[in-house]
Design a protein around this motif. Structure first.
Motif, PDB file in Angstrom:
ATOM      1  N   THR A  32      12.107  28.335  14.139  1.00 34.90           N
ATOM      2  CA  THR A  32      12.538  28.161  12.753  1.00 34.90           C
ATOM      3  C   THR A  32      11.361  27.937  11.809  1.00 34.90           C
ATOM      4  O   THR A  32      11.548  27.831  10.612  1.00 34.90           O
ATOM      5  CB  THR A  32      13.503  26.966  12.651  1.00 34.90           C
ATOM      6  N   GLU A  35       7.269  32.292  10.116  1.00 34.90           N
ATOM      7  CA  GLU A  35       7.063  33.322  11.118  1.00 34.90           C
ATOM      8  C   GLU A  35       5.796  34.101  10.818  1.00 34.90           C
ATOM      9  O   GLU A  35       5.417  34.301   9.679  1.00 34.90           O
ATOM     10  CB  GLU A  35       8.253  34.282  11.134  1.00 34.90           C
ATOM     11  N   SER A 310      15.883  39.546   3.026  1.00 38.29           N
ATOM     12  CA  SER A 310      16.289  38.702   4.149  1.00 38.29           C
ATOM     13  C   SER A 310      16.296  37.238   3.717  1.00 38.29           C
ATOM     14  O   SER A 310      15.685  36.869   2.710  1.00 38.29           O
ATOM     15  CB  SER A 310      15.327  38.893   5.320  1.00 38.29           C
ATOM     16  N   ASP A 312      14.634  34.855   4.764  1.00 39.91           N
ATOM     17  CA  ASP A 312      13.298  34.281   4.707  1.00 39.91           C
ATOM     18  C   ASP A 312      12.395  34.978   3.685  1.00 39.91           C
ATOM     19  O   ASP A 312      11.185  34.808   3.687  1.00 39.91           O
ATOM     20  CB  ASP A 312      12.643  34.284   6.091  1.00 39.91           C
ATOM     21  N   HIS A 341      14.340  37.008  13.609  1.00 35.32           N
ATOM     22  CA  HIS A 341      13.934  35.728  13.033  1.00 35.32           C
ATOM     23  C   HIS A 341      13.369  34.803  14.106  1.00 35.32           C
ATOM     24  O   HIS A 341      13.636  33.608  14.108  1.00 35.32           O
ATOM     25  CB  HIS A 341      15.123  35.056  12.343  1.00 35.32           C
ATOM     26  N   ALA A 345       8.191  38.033  12.513  1.00 34.98           N
ATOM     27  CA  ALA A 345       9.098  38.506  11.473  1.00 34.98           C
ATOM     28  C   ALA A 345       9.006  40.020  11.392  1.00 34.98           C
ATOM     29  O   ALA A 345       7.927  40.562  11.106  1.00 34.98           O
ATOM     30  CB  ALA A 345       8.738  37.875  10.125  1.00 34.98           C
TER      31      ALA A 345
END
Length: 368
Positions: A32, A35, A310, A312, A341, A345
């Motif tokens: 989490t 990335e 996305s 992120d 994820h 990435a």
């Protein structure tokens, strides 16, 4: 896993800065956390490792196995399948190897300087879900590897039935699903580029081959329900110590299986904004019988269309217009959300093809 990277890395010599950063990211960063882009891991210099060179022949089946004298390597299987109720799914299994020193020799097997990451994903096209999982390991004593017809990280494995790569069996039990697939090849292997030497830019290249039309059949256990599935897939194996130049930011890669029996593979290595270097393009067409011919780079145009943001913050093009030789094609994501994820990435997902030909395939995008 308890993370003490400096304790372990200190026992090794001649570590490149890029390799050190990569290993620390793999071992220490939770999934989490921020990335790394996949392309950034495969860029940079790796002076201690061998580099891909022209006129070095690919020797199969021996070269199905790992090449620890090269820094980076991956085995990659994707496909689209359908169950008995007509529901469709995209599938991805990837096994990555990253070296921090060349070779596999170490008095202590826990100090073998090779690290492995396996990633899997299922796109449930009926519900719009993209389900993924990953596993990470040192090579250690039998924890992960690629040799003797087996390509594995613990109990996630692609296992060949004989001396050749296919037929094979892919088995894995991930958090959101279980998968057990028989994999056969309908066409002979394709050596990409110049007899397997795939040049990415001056001084940067990989060894690269593909199986472009696979038969997939088996079971998918999803939501507590066992589903019989079948369809077609694609397999790539690539190894290198230097893929991207410092002026390249990422790539767009298409593996397309056309309904008329042909396959089309295209990729574009994108130049960074402000660079004086042109994007590098590559294309190949495989006919019904397995014969292939390269497409001149100047005959390839890849134009991104609609983009999807996305969660992120990456903006991935999910529709493309392709001009490749005599073909005018539109490639469209079967659903927008197919981004990975984990510790890397990137976007990896099932697509449909329309225009001068119809079909389906997979698209990979990095550096966005």
């Amino acid at each position: 896993m308890i993370c003490r990277p400096h304790t372990y890395l200190g026992t090794l010599t001649t570590l490149s800065v890029m390799a050190t950063l990569c290993v620390v990211a793999l071992l220490c960063a939770p999934a989490t956390a921020a990335e790394q882009d996949l392309g950034s891991v495969l860029s940079g210099t790796a002076d201690d490792f061998r580099k891909a060179e022209r006129n070095v022949p690919i020797n199969l089946p021996n070269d199905h196995a790992a090449h620890p004298d090269y820094r980076s390597e991956w085995w990659y299987l994707t496909g689209q399948v359908r169950d008995q109720q007509g529901r469709e799914y995209g599938l991805q299994w990837t096994l990555f190897r990253q070296g921090i020193e060349p070779g596999e020799r170490a008095a202590n097997p826990w100090r073998i300087p090779q690290f492995w990451l396996a990633q899997v994903a299922v796109t449930d096209l009926a519900t719009g879900r993209h389900l993924s999982d990953e596993r990470l390991s040192r090579q250690g004593p039998g924890l992960a590897g690629a040799s003797h017809g087996r390509y594995w990280l613990r109990d996630w494995a692609l296992a060949s039935s004989g001396a050749e790569l296919f037929p094979a069996r892919l088995t894995l039990a991930a958090k959101p699903f279980d998968l057990a697939l028989s994999v056969t090849s309908h066409k002979p292997v394709i050596l990409q580029g110049d007899r397997g030497f795939s040049e990415k830019s001056e001084g940067n290249a990989s060894f690269y081959y593909s199986y472009t039309r696979l038969g997939l059949s088996g079971t998918l256990l999803l939501d507590g329900q066992m589903r019989q599935v079948s369809g077609e897939g694609w397999f790539d194996h690539e190894w290198s110590s230097s893929v991207l130049a410092d002026w390249q930011e990422g790539w767009d890669w298409f593996s397309l299986q056309l309904d008329d029996g042909r396959e089309l593979m295209l990729f574009r290595l994108r130049s960074k904004a402000g660079s004086q270097q042109r994007d590098r393009r590559y294309g190949i067409v495989i006919d019904k019988t397995g014969d292939s011919h390269l497409i001149a780079p100047d005959a390839i145009t890849l134009t991104p269309g609609k983009r999807w943001k996305s969660p992120d913050g990456h903006h991935y093009p999910v529709q493309w217009q392709i001009h490749s030789g005599e073909l005018q094609l539109t490639v469209t994501a079967r659903q927008n959300d197919q981004a990975m994820h984990g510790r890397f990435a990137y976007w990896e997902g099932a697509v449909l093809v329309s225009g001068d030909a119809t079909g389906r395939g997979y698209l990979e995008m990095t550096g966005y």
